[in-house]
Each structure stands twice: as structure tokens, then as C-alpha cells.
Design an enzyme around this catalytic site. Structure first.
Site, mmCIF file in Angstrom:
data_model
loop_
_atom_site.group_PDB
_atom_site.id
_atom_site.type_symbol
_atom_site.label_atom_id
_atom_site.label_comp_id
_atom_site.label_asym_id
_atom_site.label_seq_id
_atom_site.Cartn_x
_atom_site.Cartn_y
_atom_site.Cartn_z
ATOM 1 N N HIS A 72 9.763 12.080 45.821
ATOM 2 C CA HIS A 72 10.262 11.806 44.466
ATOM 3 C C HIS A 72 10.948 10.437 44.395
ATOM 4 C CE1 HIS A 72 9.638 15.986 42.969
ATOM 5 N NE2 HIS A 72 9.822 16.293 44.236
ATOM 6 N N ARG A 109 16.248 13.523 35.490
ATOM 7 C CA ARG A 109 15.410 12.521 36.187
ATOM 8 C C ARG A 109 14.027 13.119 36.413
ATOM 9 N NH1 ARG A 109 13.937 10.990 41.438
ATOM 10 N NH2 ARG A 109 13.596 8.761 41.673
ATOM 11 N N ASN A 145 10.103 21.238 38.891
ATOM 12 C CA ASN A 145 8.898 20.417 38.743
ATOM 13 C C ASN A 145 8.225 20.726 37.416
ATOM 14 O OD1 ASN A 145 9.084 19.082 41.213
ATOM 15 N ND2 ASN A 145 7.759 20.520 42.289
ATOM 16 N N ARG A 355 16.061 24.599 50.826
ATOM 17 C CA ARG A 355 16.447 23.482 49.957
ATOM 18 C C ARG A 355 17.955 23.365 49.873
ATOM 19 N NH1 ARG A 355 13.743 23.711 44.244
ATOM 20 N NH2 ARG A 355 14.204 21.492 44.219
HETATM 21 FE FE1 HDD Z 1 12.595 18.760 46.759
HETATM 22 C C1 HDD Z 1 13.889 15.739 45.996
HETATM 23 C C2 HDD Z 1 11.837 19.302 43.444
HETATM 24 C C3 HDD Z 1 11.107 21.758 47.576
HETATM 25 C C4 HDD Z 1 13.625 18.405 49.947
HETATM 26 N N1 HDD Z 1 12.801 17.716 45.064
HETATM 27 C C5 HDD Z 1 13.373 16.490 44.938
HETATM 28 C C6 HDD Z 1 13.380 16.084 43.567
HETATM 29 C C7 HDD Z 1 12.802 17.080 42.846
HETATM 30 C C8 HDD Z 1 12.444 18.116 43.796
HETATM 31 C C9 HDD Z 1 12.565 17.124 41.361
HETATM 32 C C10 HDD Z 1 13.912 14.769 43.046
HETATM 33 C C11 HDD Z 1 15.326 14.900 42.565
HETATM 34 C C12 HDD Z 1 15.772 13.601 41.987
HETATM 35 O O1 HDD Z 1 15.271 13.240 40.909
HETATM 36 O O2 HDD Z 1 16.599 12.951 42.619
HETATM 37 N N2 HDD Z 1 11.585 20.189 45.733
HETATM 38 C C13 HDD Z 1 11.476 20.274 44.370
HETATM 39 C C14 HDD Z 1 10.934 21.547 44.001
HETATM 40 C C15 HDD Z 1 10.723 22.246 45.155
HETATM 41 C C16 HDD Z 1 11.142 21.393 46.249
HETATM 42 C C17 HDD Z 1 10.681 22.011 42.576
HETATM 43 C C18 HDD Z 1 10.198 23.631 45.363
HETATM 44 C C19 HDD Z 1 10.224 24.558 44.461
HETATM 45 N N3 HDD Z 1 12.369 19.856 48.447
HETATM 46 C C20 HDD Z 1 11.758 21.081 48.560
HETATM 47 C C21 HDD Z 1 11.933 21.579 49.914
HETATM 48 C C22 HDD Z 1 12.663 20.647 50.597
HETATM 49 C C23 HDD Z 1 12.919 19.571 49.655
HETATM 50 C C24 HDD Z 1 11.423 22.908 50.429
HETATM 51 C C25 HDD Z 1 13.146 20.617 52.016
HETATM 52 C C26 HDD Z 1 13.239 21.633 52.799
HETATM 53 N N4 HDD Z 1 13.509 17.286 47.805
HETATM 54 C C27 HDD Z 1 13.863 17.370 49.105
HETATM 55 C C28 HDD Z 1 14.630 16.170 49.601
HETATM 56 C C29 HDD Z 1 14.788 15.337 48.280
HETATM 57 C C30 HDD Z 1 13.986 16.145 47.284
HETATM 58 C C31 HDD Z 1 14.064 15.493 50.773
HETATM 59 C C32 HDD Z 1 14.408 13.864 48.361
HETATM 60 C C33 HDD Z 1 15.519 13.133 47.668
HETATM 61 C C34 HDD Z 1 16.526 14.127 47.397
HETATM 62 O O3 HDD Z 1 16.125 15.339 47.867
HETATM 63 O O4 HDD Z 1 17.591 13.947 46.858
HETATM 64 O O5 HDD Z 1 15.843 16.548 50.114
#
Ligand code: HDD
Length: 707
Positions: A72, A109, A145, A355
Site C-alpha cells: 500500500h 487513505r 480494502n 495484523r
Molecule cells: Fe495490511 C498496510 C489492508 C492484511 C500488514 N494493509 C495496509 C493498508 C491497508 C491494508 C488498507 C494501508 C494503510 C494505509 O493507508 O496506511 N491488510 C489490509 C487488509 C488485510 C490486510 C484489508 C486483510 C484483510 N496486512 C495484512 C496482513 C498483514 C498486513 C495479514 C501482516 C501480517 N498492511 C500490513 C503492513 C502495512 C499494511 C505491512 C504496510 C504499511 C502499514 O501496514 O502501515 O503492516
């Protein structure tokens, strides 16, 4: 226009710095006399180490970048507010879900997932839909999402999923694209991904606008009421403008013509006072119904069809203010699914559980310190008092001798709150289980919901899915991966698999090597974890097809008007006032930039010259009459291409009087009976055709238009 105010904006103002009418200074406040030349030993001599102004400027610059989000990375944000229209007090005690008098500030966002920060907005991808609610009880983040399900069932697999879709590690190719070997290698071995995968093949993955897509919390959460009772819940956002997409051909071309298309669209809409809005809805499931479904509520790869549990609309979000500064707000905002408030709680969905750890952790490397909550955009609107101390970039000056609890020296402060006074307490779920590393068998249906999704689509949407699979798998270089995918698509829908197979020129294999589903541990019995047979517990779900979305409004749509000197003032002014009344935007496109004169000698400013713009950036095309104007437009091949593309993309086209001569130079001459190609039609007919978004009846016939 007046910018909106709310509690969050007021707080942000304390941190806002405005250089207007101020002298340029160093970071220390020293007034600067020359920021163009470094200090040198003579005008042609070497620079001096003494030059603290140079060193400060360059050092700051050297450290301007922070790590982009691992997923993202590319996103756009906006401020706004949330209003509750109906209390659900019987299910939740959360103030934001019970108090209809509140206007809760939000920051939202939207993002693509796979691409880097500078990648195109129009990548075929899931879109992130993250909302930070600054509530009176603390901050609640709903990090979802634009699709109601996720690829995988357990957070443990998230790094594998992301590594497979990101550019391949040896060559860092491709950027912002799932169409490559490693992704389909993974998808075809971890069959739980197939449901989200088919959504990505659909038009949902190439939205017309961030303002025209749905949002989903995805996981099952819990609502907790005042009596401590729990209900399961899934959260939904429904765009007031309806759900609309572009075609893949447009997406590819928009990526070249304006790779900021979505970001610009969101910014411009808010800037012009056309505030994006979403209705907020909940699907509520009583605890006793937990096991009543053919799928597991804790499985994030399954949606709950609205026919089984209706979405109850209880609120509305309006985004009405662009950020002041992209980095300070949109880039530094940190969303944490673990940010909840009393009245909302987690379920045991194993993806959600992981998460809860990951997001806090990632901010430490992204923002550099556990004090990231103190960055203005991340601060709650209520004061925070705690015993967490120090760390890099501590911005507060915590008073007093104590930083521990319990204490007497600090008068027992900050003190604990009773549950009745808003103190958070986790739902007391009864648990009696073995500690075990496994996947629940109830998660093993991998084909039924992708099939439900595909069945629910309109024929034009199904064709887009077949085209998308053909494109994506056509980019894979390993035949065994494509064959495996074809076999799996066949389990979802035989006709779909046959179409894709024919397009690829690769036969669907009779069988594929076992195991199909390799998303299991080495000691697990492989047979036990194969996906179960496809079952049909619901033939179609209307909410899954964009053919059933709203088609009423043309607000904010961009209407290209093709003109040159001498265009008909009367044709144009009728159309202009009709379109503007519906809050859509007229964009004048002419052979050159500058101004253009109508046949009544009235001068208009051009929005874009034909050399600087493309058909794919507009929703509809209008050509007013006027001999001189039309004769000039006909001379330019790009106007012909412009119209042919609009035709191919099934958009509404209207021509008046001599405008028809230009249409006759295009493939439009063969589409005069088309209901969205209007020759001397009424403005009402044109507006209705635009509101339908596209005339998909035209789709098969325009396939052969060579643009
Ligand atoms: Fe995630 C960012 C949505 C599963 C680890 N995720 C991130 C963002 C969104 C989502 C919208 C951007 C937020 C922003 O605008 O800053 N992610 C999801 C959805 C998931 C999901 C809807 C499942 C239903 N994500 C998921 C899992 C993991 C992560 C299973 C790790 C185990 N996601 C992350 C992250 C991020 C992220 C690496 C990258 C930047 C942040 O978190 O702040 O931690």
C-alpha cells in the site's frame, strides 16, 4: 472555498506552519541572506566546511525520505467526518455507533497494494480503504480494502503472498503488476487465494475513481453492548456515486496519459466542493448463528452474501478537505487494526490476529520511533496520558516524578477507568482448546465463493474477467503454472476456463499433480487439506455485480467537448447549462491551447489542447455544430482517434448538427442506432446515457475497432 473545521483539523492547526509573508530562516530561526551560493574561499574556490547553512540544507535534504510502506505504498488521503444516522445501541456501546448527534472527524487513505510509491494509479490491483475515526473514546482504525475478502486465511502467509506479487527479487520486474510467474506460482499452490484472485480479475481492480468504489472491513469483528453481550459484525462502505470502473484498455492508456488519475480525481473533487460520500453499513450476526453458514465466519476469504445477512446502513462518511501537506499527513498517517474503542472487539480470524501485531511493528521502521502516535495526523482528538516514556523524537514533555503504575508519588495518576466509565476490557470469550499449529478444516472450501462471484456477474463483467485472466496468465512464462491455473479456473467455471485456455492456446490439463493446496504444514495429512467440492448454496448475489449499482448521477463526471473556432454557441450553451446543472464538468478540447471563439464571437478558455490530452481521461464526448469548427477538427487525426476510443470504451457520445460530419469520419458512423450515440438528441438523453456509465451492449461490436 471555506475549508471545513472539526476537532481534528483544529488540533492539526496547532502544528501547521505557514511561511507566507515570513523571512526565510535556518531551522534555528536565523534569518538567511543567501540560499543560492555556498561559502567559498574565493568566488572560484573550494567550499568551506564552516558553511553551516549549506550543511543544514543538504543534511535535511539527504534524509527527506522514509521507507515506503511495504504494501500500500502508493496512496491518497483526505479529511472528513462520519455521521451516524441510526444508533445500534442494542449491539454496541461504542459512542460512534450509538450517538447520532456526533460528527466524528476522519482521515481516509486509499491505496494500491503492490506498486511502489511512484507507480501508476491504474494498476490492476486491490485498493486499500483505510479510515481513521478520531472518536471521543480514542482512535478507531478500520483498515480495509475495496474487495470484501482477502487472499489468505492466516497472517503467517502474508509475507509469502506479498513476496510473490512484488517485483521478482532477481530482476525487480514487474512494477505494480500481478501478471507474472511468481504470483501465479503462489496462487496456484495456495488455493485459498482463488476467491480474492477472481475479484482482482474483475473490474473492481480498475476503479473509475476512488470515490466510486466500495470499502469493506473484511474480517468478522465483534460488537459489544452495554450488557457485555457480543454479536459478530462485518463493516461495509457503499459509495453514494455507485461502483464504477474503467476498462483494461483504458487503464493501460491512463497509466501513460496520467498516472496520477485517481489521486488527481480525488483532490479535484474535494477542491471543487464535490465531496465524496460513502454510506456505512453493518452485517450483524448473532453469536448463536456462528455455525449456521456453509462457510466459516472467521475465514477472511469468504464474504457473507447480502441475501443471507442484509447490510444495514447506519451512517455516512463525507470527505471534505484535502491535506495541507502530503508527507506530513498522507505519508505519515499510521493505521493500526489494533486501534479499537469500547463496543468493538476482535474475532479470532487468524488473519486479523496477525495484523494486530504487524501494523504497530511496521511503523517502527517506517516512522522510526514508538512515538509515532505523536505525529500530528496520528494524535487522537482526546488527550493521551500514559507511562510510556522517552524514545526517539519524544515531542511531549511529560511532567512529574512517576512513570509507572501503581504509584503513590504521582497521586496514582494517570488513573485507571472502570468499564462503566469507558475503561476498555476485552470480550470474555470462553476458550477450551489445545495449543495447535494448524488450519481449521472449516476453511477448506476454496471454489464455491469464486464460483458464486463469477455467476453473479453480468455477461460483460464475465468477459472482462476472462480477458483479465488471459492477459495475466499470458504474461507467465512457465507453462506448468498456467496449466495449474487453468485447471483451478475450471473448478470455478468450465466455460471461463475454456475461454481463457483458447485465448492462451494452452489446453486445460486433465488433472494436476497433487497436492493442489500446499498452504499446510509438512506433517499435515495432505489429503485432509485439499479444497472441498464446489457447492452452490446461493445461485447469485446481486450486490456482487456492478451491473446492479447506482446509475442516477453524473455529478463530477468529465465531459469532453471538442471544439475549434466557430463552434455553435447555441448548441454548446444548451449542453453546457444542462451538464453543469447535473454537477458534471465541461472540458473544452481544441486543436491548440489558449482560447477559442464560438460562432457568436464569444471567447472561451481551452482546458486542454488535443496534443496534451487523451480520450481515456473523460467520461463522455460532445461535439457541437458549427461548420468552421468541425471542418478544422476533421483535419486532426487525434480527434478521430479520440472519438474512436470513446466509442470502443462504450462511452456516451453526442453530436449536434455539423458535429455529425466529424462522427462520420470515425467508426461512430456505424453506431448511429446505438442508444448512447446521440445525433441531435436531447440533453436529457445524453445525461441519462452518461449516468449509465457505459453502454455495454456495444461491447462485442467495438472489439474490432483498431485503437
Ligand atoms: Fe495490511 C498496510 C489492508 C492484511 C500488514 N494493509 C495496509 C493498508 C491497508 C491494508 C488498507 C494501508 C494503510 C494505509 O493507508 O496506511 N491488510 C489490509 C487488509 C488485510 C490486510 C484489508 C486483510 C484483510 N496486512 C495484512 C496482513 C498483514 C498486513 C495479514 C501482516 C501480517 N498492511 C500490513 C503492513 C502495512 C499494511 C505491512 C504496510 C504499511 C502499514 O501496514 O502501515 O503492516
Amino acid at each position: 472555498m471555506e475549508k471545513s473545521e472539526n476537532d481534528k483539523i483544529k488540533r492539526l492547526k496547532r502544528h501547521t506552519v505557514d511561511g507566507e509573508n515570513q523571512p526565510l530562516t535556518t531551522r534555528q530561526g536565523l534569518k538567511v541572506n543567501d540560499t543560492n551560493n555556498s561559502l567559498k574561499s574565493g568566488s572560484r574556490g573550494a567550499s568551506l566546511l564552516e558553511d553551516f547553512i549549506l550543511r543544514e540544507k543538504i543534511t535535511s535534504f539527504d534524509h527527506e525520505r522514509i521507507p515506503e510502506r511495504i504494501v500500500h505504498a502508493r496512496g491518497s488521503g483526505a479529511h472528513g467526518y462520519f455521521e451516524l444516522t441510526e444508533s445500534i445501541e442494542q449491539f454496541s456501546k461504542a459512542g460512534i455507533l450509538t450517538d447520532t448527534n456526533r460528527k466524528t472527524p476522519v482521515f481516509a487513505r486509499f491505496s494500491t497494494v503492490a506498486g511502489s510509491k511512484g507507480s501508476t494509479d491504474l494498476a490492476r490491483d486491490v485498493r486499500g480503504f483505510a479510515v481513521k475515526f478520531y472518536t471521543q473514546e480514542g482512535t478507531w482504525d478500520l483498515v480495509g480494502n475495496n474487495m470484501p475478502i482477502f487472499f489468505i486465511q492466516d497472517a503467517m502467509k502474508f509475507p509469502d503472498l506479498v513476496h510473490s506479487v512484488k517485483p521478482e527479487p532477481n530482476k525487480e520486474i514487474p512494477q505494480a503488476a500481478s501478471a507474472h510467474d511468481t504470483f501465479y506460482d503462489f496462487v496456484s499452490l495456495a488455493t485459498e487465494t482463488l476467491h480474492n484472485q477472481i475479484w482482482v480479475m474483475s473490474d473492481r481492480a480498475i476503479p473509475r475513481s476512488l470515490r466510486m468504489m466500495e470499502g469493506f472491513g473484511i474480517h468478522t469483528y465483534r460488537l459489544i453492548n452495554k450488557s457485555g453481550e457480543s454479536h459478530f459484525v462485518r463493516f461495509h462502505w457503499k459509495p453514494v456515486l455507485g461502483v464504477h470502473s474503467v476498462t483494461w484498455d483504458e487503464a493501460v492508456k491512463i497509466s501513460g496519459a496520467d498516472s496520477d488519475f485517481h489521486r488527481r480525481d480525488l483532490w479535484d473533487a474535494i477542491d471543487s466542493g464535490e465531496f465524496p460520500q460513502w454510506e456505512f453499513g453493518v452485517q450483524i450476526i448473532p453469536e448463536e448463528d456462528e455455525h449456521k453458514f456453509e462457510f466459516d465466519l472467521l475465514d477472511p476469504t469468504k464474504l457473507i452474501p447480502e441475501e443471507m445477512v442484509p447490510v444495514k446502513i447506519i451512517g455516512k462518511m463525507t470527505l471534505n478537505r484535502n491535506p495541507e501537506n502530503f508527507f506530513a499527513e498522507t505519508e505519515q498517517v499510521a493505521f493500526l487494526p489494533g486501534n479499537i474503542v469500547p463496543g468493538i472487539d476482535f474475532s479470532n480470524d487468524p488473519l486479523l490476529q496477525g495484523r494486530l501485531f504487524s501494523y504497530r511493528d511496521t511503523q517502527l521502521s517506517r516512522l522510526g520511533s514508538p512515538n509515532f502516535h505523536q505525529i500530528p495526523i496520528n494524535q487522537p482528538v482526546v488527550d493521551a496520558h500514559h507511562n510510556q516514556r522517552d524514545g526517539q523524537m519524544q515531542m511531549n514533555i511529560p511532567k512529574g516524578q512517576t512513570a509507572y503504575f501503581p504509584n503513590t508519588l504521582g497521586g496514582g495518576c494517570p488513573f485507571l477507568s472502570k468499564i462503566s466509565e469507558g475503561g476498555f476490557s476485552s470480550y470474555e470469550e470462553r476458550i477450551d482448546a489445545k495449543k495447535i499449529r494448524t488450519r481449521s478444516k472449516s476453511f477448506s472450501d476454496h471454489f464455491s465463493q469464486p464460483a458464486l462471484f463469477y455467476r453473479s456477474l453480468a455477461p460483460w463483467e464475465q468477459k472482462h474477467v476472462a480477458d483479465a485472466y488471459s492477459f495475466e496468465l499470458g504474461k507467465c512464462t512457465h507453462t506448468h503454472i498456467v496449466q495449474r491455473m487453468l485447471w483451478l479456473i475450471q473448478q470455478i467455471d468450465e466455460d471461463l476456463a475454456e475461454t481463457v485456455s483458447a485465448n492462451l492456446g494452452i489446453a486445460i490439463p486433465e488433472s494436476i499433480e497433487q497436492p493442489i493446496n500446499q498452504a499446510i504444514g509438512a506433517d499435515s495429512n495432505v489429503e485432509d487439506f485439499q479444497p472441498g467440492p464446489k457447492i452452490n448454496y446461493l445461485d447469485k448475489s446481486a450486490a456482487l455485480s456492478q451491473a446492479n449499482t447506482k446509475f442516477k448521477s453524473i455529478a463530477t463526471r468529465q465531459i469532453a467537448v471538442l471544439v475549434s473556432d466557430g463552434f455553435s454557441e447555441s448548441d454548446f450553451s444548451d449542453m453546457k447549462s444542462a451538464i453543469q446543472k447535473e454537477k458534471a464538468q465541461i472540458k473544452l478540447i481544441a486543436p491548440t491551447g489558449g482560447t477559442v471563439k464560438s460562432d457568436s464571437n464569444k471567447e472561451y478558455k481551452i482546458d486542454a489542447s488535443i496534443t496534451t490530452t487523451e480520450s481515456v481521461l473523460y467520461d463522455a464526448v460532445y461535439i457541437p455544430g458549427g461548420n468552421k469548427s468541425v471542418n478544422e477538427l476533421i483535419k486532426h487525426a487525434k480527434f478521430i482517434k479520440f472519438i474512436n476510443e470513446a466509442l470502443k470504451h462504450c462511452k456516451a457520445i453526442a453530436v449536434d448538427n455539423e458535429g455529425e460530419q466529424l462522427l462520420d469520419r470515425t467508426f461512430g458512423k456505424d453506431f448511429k442506432a446505438d442508444k448512447a450515440v446521440l445525433i441531435n438528441g436531447t440533453t436529457k438523453e445524453f445525461i441519462e446515457a452518461i449516468a449509465k456509465h457505459r453502454n455495454w451492449d456495444r461491447m462485442d461490436k467495438v472489439d474490432n475497432i483498431p485503437v
